[in-house]
Design a protein around this motif. Structure first.
Motif, PDB file in Angstrom:
ATOM      1  N   GLU A 106      56.673 -22.739  50.750  1.00  0.00           N
ATOM      2  CA  GLU A 106      55.797 -23.333  49.423  1.00  0.00           C
ATOM      3  C   GLU A 106      54.491 -22.298  48.989  1.00  0.00           C
ATOM      4  O   GLU A 106      54.422 -22.778  47.556  1.00  0.00           O
ATOM      5  N   ARG A 107      53.969 -21.520  49.507  1.00  0.00           N
ATOM      6  CA  ARG A 107      53.029 -20.638  49.281  1.00  0.00           C
ATOM      7  C   ARG A 107      53.001 -19.442  49.349  1.00  0.00           C
ATOM      8  O   ARG A 107      52.586 -18.462  49.094  1.00  0.00           O
ATOM      9  N   GLY A 108      54.701 -19.019  49.533  1.00  0.00           N
ATOM     10  CA  GLY A 108      54.750 -17.328  49.093  1.00  0.00           C
ATOM     11  C   GLY A 108      55.029 -16.899  50.174  1.00  0.00           C
ATOM     12  O   GLY A 108      55.339 -15.294  50.153  1.00  0.00           O
ATOM     13  N   VAL A 109      55.215 -17.649  51.431  1.00  0.00           N
ATOM     14  CA  VAL A 109      54.707 -16.489  52.544  1.00  0.00           C
ATOM     15  C   VAL A 109      55.963 -16.326  53.184  1.00  0.00           C
ATOM     16  O   VAL A 109      56.892 -17.296  53.162  1.00  0.00           O
ATOM     17  N   ASP A 110      57.328 -15.111  53.344  1.00  0.00           N
ATOM     18  CA  ASP A 110      58.083 -14.567  53.909  1.00  0.00           C
ATOM     19  C   ASP A 110      58.746 -15.293  55.043  1.00  0.00           C
ATOM     20  O   ASP A 110      57.669 -15.546  55.766  1.00  0.00           O
ATOM     21  N   SER A 144      62.014 -33.001  51.606  1.00  0.00           N
ATOM     22  CA  SER A 144      63.355 -33.754  51.360  1.00  0.00           C
ATOM     23  C   SER A 144      64.537 -33.026  52.005  1.00  0.00           C
ATOM     24  O   SER A 144      64.368 -32.125  52.413  1.00  0.00           O
ATOM     25  N   GLU A 145      65.969 -34.044  52.241  1.00  0.00           N
ATOM     26  CA  GLU A 145      66.534 -32.930  52.745  1.00  0.00           C
ATOM     27  C   GLU A 145      67.645 -31.996  52.467  1.00  0.00           C
ATOM     28  O   GLU A 145      67.584 -30.630  53.273  1.00  0.00           O
ATOM     29  N   ASP A 146      67.239 -32.015  51.493  1.00  0.00           N
ATOM     30  CA  ASP A 146      68.078 -31.013  50.688  1.00  0.00           C
ATOM     31  C   ASP A 146      67.411 -29.111  50.976  1.00  0.00           C
ATOM     32  O   ASP A 146      67.362 -28.488  51.055  1.00  0.00           O
ATOM     33  N   GLU A 147      65.472 -30.135  50.813  1.00  0.00           N
ATOM     34  CA  GLU A 147      64.920 -28.373  51.258  1.00  0.00           C
ATOM     35  C   GLU A 147      64.779 -27.940  52.085  1.00  0.00           C
ATOM     36  O   GLU A 147      64.411 -27.168  52.981  1.00  0.00           O
ATOM     37  N   ALA A 148      65.133 -29.302  53.455  1.00  0.00           N
ATOM     38  CA  ALA A 148      65.566 -29.309  55.061  1.00  0.00           C
ATOM     39  C   ALA A 148      66.580 -27.779  55.089  1.00  0.00           C
ATOM     40  O   ALA A 148      67.036 -27.211  55.918  1.00  0.00           O
TER      41      ALA A 148
END
Length: 336
Positions: A106-110, A144-148
């Motif tokens: 979420e912070r842009g770390v790969d 959300s589950e979609d984010e998971a």
């Protein structure tokens, strides 16, 4: 050897350790300086003083702020290596580490940066310290589950680097059933399944983790004692609980360590284990948790040995390694 000395000396497995929760204030400040990250706290002492948690959420607010300093592969390596050195001092011989990729992506770390650093530390721990280990990817339940699903997809190029998936973060209001579909997909992929349940959430969340997610372990699970049928089910199946005593005290799940249910869980025939959860924040690694329980609950030698044996029984090691770990306990008992 007295009971406390035995508890500290015995080889043991740790099955509930959030690697981001092992990030000590000194290392947070060192990484902040290395990466040019500005912190909201003026000093290590000021940060430690903020560790006055009243519940899970008040802890998570600090936890996510601390993780903001983790940006490069070496940062994740340094964090995990610092944990392994402390684990070695506590005679941990096997560790299954939770990591929270969404906290970082979420912070842009790969994703590859996160897993690459952790995997390198795991390999070095086995080579240099004799500690076997594995990684378990956790989904953040307040998302959300979609984010998971998106997180799982991003992790698939590194599938060989982790053995299972878990569910953590804010429990209340986010039942396990919220993630039924993504955990079904994880089972299809052959991943081990664990989930946090029954810490702040009710026994119903444990039932959901069992029935909907089909977990192989419950992380925490201390509120199972409120449901006799659930206790009977857990005892019958020997489905493990990864209990975190000092965490429960720090987050006000129990008001006094003397009231902690660990001994009652054992006497009910459950496969309870001792773990440190987020030790940098909760005041102690593995041996500190054992010490708190021995002193407050009056654990005897047999109970300590059972907890240690349970940790190996509950681990996801292959059978030959499990037998060797159990034998190492027998050898120490024979010489103590």
């Amino acid at each position: 050897m007295d009971t406390l000395a035995l508890a500290k000396a015995l080889p043991k497995a740790e099955l509930h350790i959030h690697i981001e929760g092992s990030l000590e204030p000194e290392l947070i400040f060192a990484l902040a300086q290395r990466n040019g990250v500005s912190l909201a706290y003026a000093s290590v002492d000021a940060l430690r003083e903020a560790y006055a948690f009243t519940d899970l959420q008040s802890f998570l607010d600090i936890y996510y702020a601390g993780a903001s300093v983790l940006l490069k592969e070496d940062d994740f390596f340094d964090m995990a290596w610092a944990y392994f050195e402390k684990a070695k001092a506590d005679n941990v011989v096997h560790a299954e580490l939770f990591f929270d990729p969404q906290t970082h992506t979420e912070r842009g770390v790969d994703m590859g940066v996160v897993i690459g650093g952790l995997k390198r530390a795991c390999e070095k721990a086995e080579q240099d310290l004799g500690i076997s280990s594995a990684l378990i990817l956790c989904f953040l339940r307040h998302l959300s589950e979609d984010e998971a699903f998106a997180t799982l997809e991003a992790a698939m190029p590194y599938r060989d680097a982790f053995i299972g998936v878990g569910l953590d973060s804010s429990e209340v209001g986010h039942p396990p059933s919220k993630f039924s579909r993504v955990f079904a997909r994880c089972r299809e992929l052959g991943l081990h399944i664990v989930a946090h349940a029954g810490e702040e959430g009710p026994p119903a969340y444990i039932w959901e983790a069992l029935d909907d997610l089909k977990v192989e372990r419950i992380d925490h699970g201390v509120r199972c004692l409120e449901d006799d049928k659930l206790v009977m089910q857990l005892a019958r199946t020997r489905l493990p609980l990864t209990v975190c005593p000092l965490s429960n005290l720090k987050l006000c799940v129990v008001d006094d360590m003397k009231d902690h249910p660990l001994k009652r869980l054992l006497h009910a025939g459950l496969c309870a284990t001792v773990n440190s959860d987020d030790p940098a924040y909760f005041g102690g690694y593995m041996n500190a948790n054992f010490e708190a329980c021995v002193n407050a609950l009056g654990l005897n030698r047999a109970e300590v040995v059972q907890l240690v044996r349970n940790s190996f029984e509950a681990s996801f090691v292959e059978e030959g390694r499990r037998a060797a770990l159990m034998a190492s306990v027998d050898a120490m008992l024979a010489s103590s």
